[in-house]
Enzyme design. Structure first.
Site, PDB file in Angstrom:
ATOM      1  N   PRO A  11       6.192 -14.265  55.035  1.00 22.66           N
ATOM      2  CA  PRO A  11       5.494 -12.994  55.220  1.00 22.66           C
ATOM      3  C   PRO A  11       5.774 -11.960  54.138  1.00 22.66           C
ATOM      4  O   PRO A  11       6.902 -11.833  53.665  1.00 22.66           O
ATOM      5  CB  PRO A  11       6.006 -12.504  56.582  1.00 22.66           C
ATOM      6  CG  PRO A  11       7.291 -13.220  56.792  1.00 22.66           C
ATOM      7  CD  PRO A  11       7.122 -14.559  56.127  1.00 22.66           C
ATOM      8  N   ASN A  12       4.716 -11.241  53.803  1.00 25.31           N
ATOM      9  CA  ASN A  12       4.732 -10.106  52.869  1.00 25.31           C
ATOM     10  C   ASN A  12       4.876 -10.515  51.405  1.00 25.31           C
ATOM     11  O   ASN A  12       4.760  -9.675  50.517  1.00 25.31           O
ATOM     12  CB  ASN A  12       5.823  -9.087  53.234  1.00 25.31           C
ATOM     13  CG  ASN A  12       5.622  -8.534  54.625  1.00 25.31           C
ATOM     14  OD1 ASN A  12       4.556  -8.008  54.921  1.00 25.31           O
ATOM     15  ND2 ASN A  12       6.612  -8.664  55.500  1.00 25.31           N
ATOM     16  N   ARG A  19       4.794  -4.749  45.996  1.00 26.64           N
ATOM     17  CA  ARG A  19       5.672  -4.434  47.120  1.00 26.64           C
ATOM     18  C   ARG A  19       7.078  -4.098  46.614  1.00 26.64           C
ATOM     19  O   ARG A  19       7.753  -4.960  46.043  1.00 26.64           O
ATOM     20  CB  ARG A  19       5.757  -5.664  48.025  1.00 26.64           C
ATOM     21  CG  ARG A  19       6.784  -5.565  49.109  1.00 26.64           C
ATOM     22  CD  ARG A  19       7.059  -6.936  49.721  1.00 26.64           C
ATOM     23  NE  ARG A  19       7.993  -6.828  50.817  1.00 26.64           N
ATOM     24  CZ  ARG A  19       8.699  -7.826  51.308  1.00 26.64           C
ATOM     25  NH1 ARG A  19       8.579  -9.035  50.804  1.00 26.64           N
ATOM     26  NH2 ARG A  19       9.540  -7.643  52.300  1.00 26.64           N
ATOM     27  N   TYR A  24      11.879  -6.274  44.471  1.00 24.92           N
ATOM     28  CA  TYR A  24      11.331  -7.622  44.343  1.00 24.92           C
ATOM     29  C   TYR A  24      10.702  -7.927  42.980  1.00 24.92           C
ATOM     30  O   TYR A  24      10.277  -9.048  42.741  1.00 24.92           O
ATOM     31  CB  TYR A  24      10.300  -7.866  45.459  1.00 24.92           C
ATOM     32  CG  TYR A  24      10.909  -7.768  46.839  1.00 24.92           C
ATOM     33  CD1 TYR A  24      11.900  -8.662  47.239  1.00 24.92           C
ATOM     34  CD2 TYR A  24      10.531  -6.772  47.737  1.00 24.92           C
ATOM     35  CE1 TYR A  24      12.481  -8.576  48.493  1.00 24.92           C
ATOM     36  CE2 TYR A  24      11.102  -6.681  48.995  1.00 24.92           C
ATOM     37  CZ  TYR A  24      12.082  -7.580  49.366  1.00 24.92           C
ATOM     38  OH  TYR A  24      12.657  -7.499  50.598  1.00 24.92           O
ATOM     39  N   ASN A  75      10.843 -19.643  50.447  1.00 25.21           N
ATOM     40  CA  ASN A  75      11.248 -18.257  50.679  1.00 25.21           C
ATOM     41  C   ASN A  75      10.589 -17.830  51.981  1.00 25.21           C
ATOM     42  O   ASN A  75       9.390 -17.520  52.011  1.00 25.21           O
ATOM     43  CB  ASN A  75      10.813 -17.341  49.529  1.00 25.21           C
ATOM     44  CG  ASN A  75      11.329 -15.915  49.726  1.00 25.21           C
ATOM     45  OD1 ASN A  75      11.858 -15.577  50.782  1.00 25.21           O
ATOM     46  ND2 ASN A  75      11.169 -15.089  48.714  1.00 25.21           N
ATOM     47  N   ALA A  78      11.355 -12.378  55.793  1.00 26.16           N
ATOM     48  CA  ALA A  78      12.117 -11.844  56.930  1.00 26.16           C
ATOM     49  C   ALA A  78      12.376 -12.893  58.019  1.00 26.16           C
ATOM     50  O   ALA A  78      13.356 -12.775  58.781  1.00 26.16           O
ATOM     51  CB  ALA A  78      11.385 -10.646  57.519  1.00 26.16           C
ATOM     52  N   HIS A  81      15.825 -14.436  58.733  1.00 24.26           N
ATOM     53  CA  HIS A  81      16.857 -13.780  59.529  1.00 24.26           C
ATOM     54  C   HIS A  81      16.548 -13.788  61.026  1.00 24.26           C
ATOM     55  O   HIS A  81      17.303 -13.229  61.818  1.00 24.26           O
ATOM     56  CB  HIS A  81      17.026 -12.332  59.054  1.00 24.26           C
ATOM     57  CG  HIS A  81      16.977 -12.178  57.569  1.00 24.26           C
ATOM     58  ND1 HIS A  81      17.913 -12.771  56.744  1.00 24.26           N
ATOM     59  CD2 HIS A  81      16.087 -11.544  56.739  1.00 24.26           C
ATOM     60  CE1 HIS A  81      17.599 -12.478  55.473  1.00 24.26           C
ATOM     61  NE2 HIS A  81      16.505 -11.745  55.452  1.00 24.26           N
ATOM     62  N   ASP A  88      14.237 -25.133  63.196  1.00 21.58           N
ATOM     63  CA  ASP A  88      13.976 -26.412  63.859  1.00 21.58           C
ATOM     64  C   ASP A  88      12.954 -27.238  63.084  1.00 21.58           C
ATOM     65  O   ASP A  88      13.064 -28.469  63.023  1.00 21.58           O
ATOM     66  CB  ASP A  88      13.480 -26.176  65.291  1.00 21.58           C
ATOM     67  CG  ASP A  88      14.593 -25.738  66.220  1.00 21.58           C
ATOM     68  OD1 ASP A  88      15.776 -25.758  65.808  1.00 21.58           O
ATOM     69  OD2 ASP A  88      14.292 -25.362  67.375  1.00 21.58           O
ATOM     70  N   GLU A  99      16.515 -22.978  50.108  1.00 22.40           N
ATOM     71  CA  GLU A  99      16.202 -21.597  50.523  1.00 22.40           C
ATOM     72  C   GLU A  99      16.299 -20.676  49.307  1.00 22.40           C
ATOM     73  O   GLU A  99      17.296 -20.709  48.581  1.00 22.40           O
ATOM     74  CB  GLU A  99      17.190 -21.158  51.599  1.00 22.40           C
ATOM     75  CG  GLU A  99      16.979 -19.729  52.053  1.00 22.40           C
ATOM     76  CD  GLU A  99      17.989 -19.288  53.104  1.00 22.40           C
ATOM     77  OE1 GLU A  99      18.560 -20.140  53.818  1.00 22.40           O
ATOM     78  OE2 GLU A  99      18.211 -18.064  53.196  1.00 22.40           O
ATOM     79  N   HIS A 101      15.554 -16.610  47.697  1.00 22.69           N
ATOM     80  CA  HIS A 101      15.235 -15.184  47.860  1.00 22.69           C
ATOM     81  C   HIS A 101      15.228 -14.514  46.497  1.00 22.69           C
ATOM     82  O   HIS A 101      16.107 -14.786  45.661  1.00 22.69           O
ATOM     83  CB  HIS A 101      16.260 -14.484  48.759  1.00 22.69           C
ATOM     84  CG  HIS A 101      16.344 -15.096  50.108  1.00 22.69           C
ATOM     85  ND1 HIS A 101      15.385 -14.882  51.068  1.00 22.69           N
ATOM     86  CD2 HIS A 101      17.240 -15.961  50.638  1.00 22.69           C
ATOM     87  CE1 HIS A 101      15.695 -15.583  52.139  1.00 22.69           C
ATOM     88  NE2 HIS A 101      16.814 -16.250  51.914  1.00 22.69           N
ATOM     89  N   SER A 103      15.663 -11.151  46.100  1.00 20.06           N
ATOM     90  CA  SER A 103      16.752 -10.168  46.141  1.00 20.06           C
ATOM     91  C   SER A 103      18.041 -10.846  46.599  1.00 20.06           C
ATOM     92  O   SER A 103      18.005 -11.936  47.178  1.00 20.06           O
ATOM     93  CB  SER A 103      16.381  -9.027  47.093  1.00 20.06           C
ATOM     94  OG  SER A 103      16.266  -9.507  48.424  1.00 20.06           O
ATOM     95  N   ARG A 108      22.461  -6.491  50.666  1.00 14.00           N
ATOM     96  CA  ARG A 108      21.531  -5.558  51.307  1.00 14.00           C
ATOM     97  C   ARG A 108      21.967  -5.284  52.755  1.00 14.00           C
ATOM     98  O   ARG A 108      23.138  -5.432  53.078  1.00 14.00           O
ATOM     99  CB  ARG A 108      20.105  -6.121  51.206  1.00 14.00           C
ATOM    100  CG  ARG A 108      19.659  -6.306  49.748  1.00 14.00           C
ATOM    101  CD  ARG A 108      18.247  -6.833  49.645  1.00 14.00           C
ATOM    102  NE  ARG A 108      17.293  -5.890  50.223  1.00 14.00           N
ATOM    103  CZ  ARG A 108      16.024  -6.202  50.523  1.00 14.00           C
ATOM    104  NH1 ARG A 108      15.580  -7.423  50.301  1.00 14.00           N
ATOM    105  NH2 ARG A 108      15.226  -5.298  51.043  1.00 14.00           N
ATOM    106  N   ARG A 112      20.252  -8.749  56.968  1.00 14.98           N
ATOM    107  CA  ARG A 112      19.774  -9.768  56.016  1.00 14.98           C
ATOM    108  C   ARG A 112      20.886 -10.748  55.609  1.00 14.98           C
ATOM    109  O   ARG A 112      20.645 -11.703  54.881  1.00 14.98           O
ATOM    110  CB  ARG A 112      19.219  -9.105  54.753  1.00 14.98           C
ATOM    111  CG  ARG A 112      17.997  -8.260  54.989  1.00 14.98           C
ATOM    112  CD  ARG A 112      17.425  -7.753  53.679  1.00 14.98           C
ATOM    113  NE  ARG A 112      16.660  -6.537  53.899  1.00 14.98           N
ATOM    114  CZ  ARG A 112      15.373  -6.494  54.263  1.00 14.98           C
ATOM    115  NH1 ARG A 112      14.703  -7.617  54.424  1.00 14.98           N
ATOM    116  NH2 ARG A 112      14.764  -5.353  54.462  1.00 14.98           N
TER     117      ARG A 112
HETATM  118  C1  DQA Z   1      13.353 -11.882  50.759  1.00 12.55           C
HETATM  119  C2  DQA Z   1      14.532 -11.181  51.460  1.00 12.55           C
HETATM  120  C3  DQA Z   1      14.212 -10.928  52.923  1.00 12.55           C
HETATM  121  O1  DQA Z   1      15.302 -10.273  53.544  1.00 12.55           O
HETATM  122  C4  DQA Z   1      12.969 -10.048  53.047  1.00 12.55           C
HETATM  123  O2  DQA Z   1      12.652  -9.875  54.405  1.00 12.55           O
HETATM  124  C5  DQA Z   1      11.825 -10.577  52.275  1.00 12.55           C
HETATM  125  C6  DQA Z   1      12.052 -11.112  50.936  1.00 12.55           C
HETATM  126  C7  DQA Z   1      13.590 -12.024  49.232  1.00 12.55           C
HETATM  127  O3  DQA Z   1      12.912 -12.838  48.620  1.00 12.55           O
HETATM  128  O4  DQA Z   1      14.437 -11.316  48.681  1.00 12.55           O
HETATM  129  O5  DQA Z   1      10.676 -10.482  52.697  1.00 12.55           O
HETATM  130  O6  DQA Z   1      13.214 -13.191  51.294  1.00 12.55           O
END
Ligand code: DQA
Length: 152
Positions: A11-12, A19, A24, A75, A78, A81, A88, A99, A101, A103, A108, A112
C-alpha cells in the site's frame, strides 16, 4: 531454465516519488520497476513487478506467484507491521521472499520496528532508498544460485 522473480509492492507505494520524498525519495515506482527489470535482466533473470493497496490482493498475488516465480522481493509497506495474513501467505507459498524497505524502519516510530514478515523471510533490507530494491534483488539472486558477483 532462466529464473523468474516477482517484485511486489504494497500500500501507498504507487505514490512513490511524490509521497513524503524526504523519507522515501524522489524516484517513482515506475522508475524503480524499470530499473529492477533491467538489473535482473543483465543476469538473464525475468522480473515482473506488481503493486496493490489491498491486503487480500497481495495474498492472491503471492499465491499466483507460486505457479511461476522462483522467489519474491516484497515491500509490504505498512502491512509489514500489521499483517498475519501476509505472513501466512509467505509461509504457505514455500518460496524465498526478501523483505525490503526504502526507509530504515528501525530508526523510525516504534510501531515500525516490528515486522510480522521478517521471521518467514530470508532476510530484511531496510534504509537504502531505491537501492534497497537492488540489494534485495541481488540477495534473492544469490539465494537462488544466480551468480552476480564480479569476477575477482
Ligand atoms: C516502508 C516502511 C513502512 O513502515 C511504511 O508503512 C511504508 C513504506 C518503506 O519502504 O520504508 O509504507 O515499507
Amino acid at each position: 531454465m532462466s529464473k523468474k522473480i516477482l517484485l511486489l509492492h504494497g500500500p501507498n507505494l504507487n505514490l512513490l516519488g511524490t509521497r513524503q520524498p524526504d523519507i522515501y525519495g524522489k524516484v517513482s515506482l515506475e522508475q524503480i520497476n524499470d530499473m529492477a527489470e533491467r538489473y535482473a535482466r543483465q543476469y538473464g533473470v525475468d522480473l515482473r513487478a506488481d503493486q496493490s493497496n489491498h491486503e487480500g490482493d497481495l495474498v492472491d498475488i503471492l499465491h499466483i506467484a507460486r505457479n511461476w516465480a522462483d522467489g519474491v522481493v516484497f515491500n509490504a509497506g505498512a502491512y509489514t507491521h500489521t499483517s498475519v495474513a501476509l505472513r501466512d501467505a509467505i509461509s504457505a507459498i514455500e518460496m524465498p521472499v526478501i523483505e525490503v524497505h526504502l526507509s530504515n524502519v528501525h530508526a523510525r516510530e516504534a510501531f515500525r520496528h516490528h515486522s510480522y514478515l521478517a521471521p518467514v523471510c530470508v532476510g530484511q533490507i531496510s534504509g537504502f532508498g531505491w537501492r534497497s530494491y537492488v540489494l534485495g534483488i541481488d540477495a534473492l539472486l544469490g539465494h537462488l544460485g544466480v551468480k552476480t558477483e564480479p569476477t575477482l
